[in-house]
Design an enzyme around this catalytic site. Structure first.
Site, mmCIF file in Angstrom:
data_model
loop_
_atom_site.group_PDB
_atom_site.id
_atom_site.type_symbol
_atom_site.label_atom_id
_atom_site.label_comp_id
_atom_site.label_asym_id
_atom_site.label_seq_id
_atom_site.Cartn_x
_atom_site.Cartn_y
_atom_site.Cartn_z
ATOM 1 N N ASP A 56 -91.285 42.224 34.608
ATOM 2 C CA ASP A 56 -90.130 43.092 34.831
ATOM 3 C C ASP A 56 -89.054 42.744 33.814
ATOM 4 O OD1 ASP A 56 -91.194 44.462 37.043
ATOM 5 O OD2 ASP A 56 -90.566 42.874 38.409
ATOM 6 N N ASP A 64 -92.821 50.799 37.225
ATOM 7 C CA ASP A 64 -92.086 51.002 38.482
ATOM 8 C C ASP A 64 -91.268 52.288 38.437
ATOM 9 O OD1 ASP A 64 -93.056 48.501 39.276
ATOM 10 O OD2 ASP A 64 -91.249 47.462 38.600
#
Length: 169
Positions: free
Chosen positions: A130, A149
């Site tokens: 991330d 995401d």
């Protein structure tokens, strides 16, 4: 005179699978290229302040959304990898059946591309990479996320919009 063969009928909704698989592939490529770039440019936990509300940071997530089951001991890697693969297979089935329903298939293609992007991370690294970090002074930091995401969330939004539109008809 020879009889001509009837043209094979497409699925009841028309269209083909290739464009939707192409969209999913583009999402996977963008996601993986961005993650490789971040992994090569940043050290774990390093931040780059971009604006007063946005950082680029290298973070690892061994869990699911919002770091759910992040510290569960490792078994979650296999669970979420299996769920991602099963979801992708089911989405291909749905895309074949409903290839002509544009918004529905956009939603599915985005979700599938995001799911596969995160599955690749789990298989290669044991965690999801991330790097997008939004924050507000009064609220704090939103959990870091990535392009996969984002695609999943946009796909879910389109799916809901498509369902609401279908219900209103």
């Amino acid at each position: 005179m020879a009889k001509s063969k009837p043209i094979a009928a497409k699925s009841s909704s028309g269209g083909g699978l290739a464009p939707w698989l192409g969209i999913a592939t583009i999402i996977i490529l963008l996601d993986q290229i961005s993650k490789i770039t971040i992994n090569k440019t940043f050290r774990y936990g390093e931040d780059l302040l971009v604006t007063s509300f946005f950082n680029i940071t290298l973070a690892y997530n061994k869990g699911a959304a919002f770091s759910f089951l992040q510290h569960a001991g490792g078994w979650q890697r296999y669970l979420f990898t299996g769920i991602g693969i099963a979801a992708a297979v089911y989405i291909v089935y749905l895309l074949k059946r409903h290839a002509g329903q544009r918004m529905f298939c956009w939603a599915l293609a985005l979700i599938m591309g995001g799911a596969i992007g995160n599955v690749i991370d789990r298989v290669l690294y044991g965690h999801v990479v991330d790097f997008l970090d939004f924050h507000w002074p009064t609220i704090g930091h939103f959990p870091a996320f990535n392009i996969a995401d984002t695609a999943i969330c946009i796909g879910a939004g389109l799916f809901i919009l498509d369902e609401l539109r279908r219900v209103n008809k």
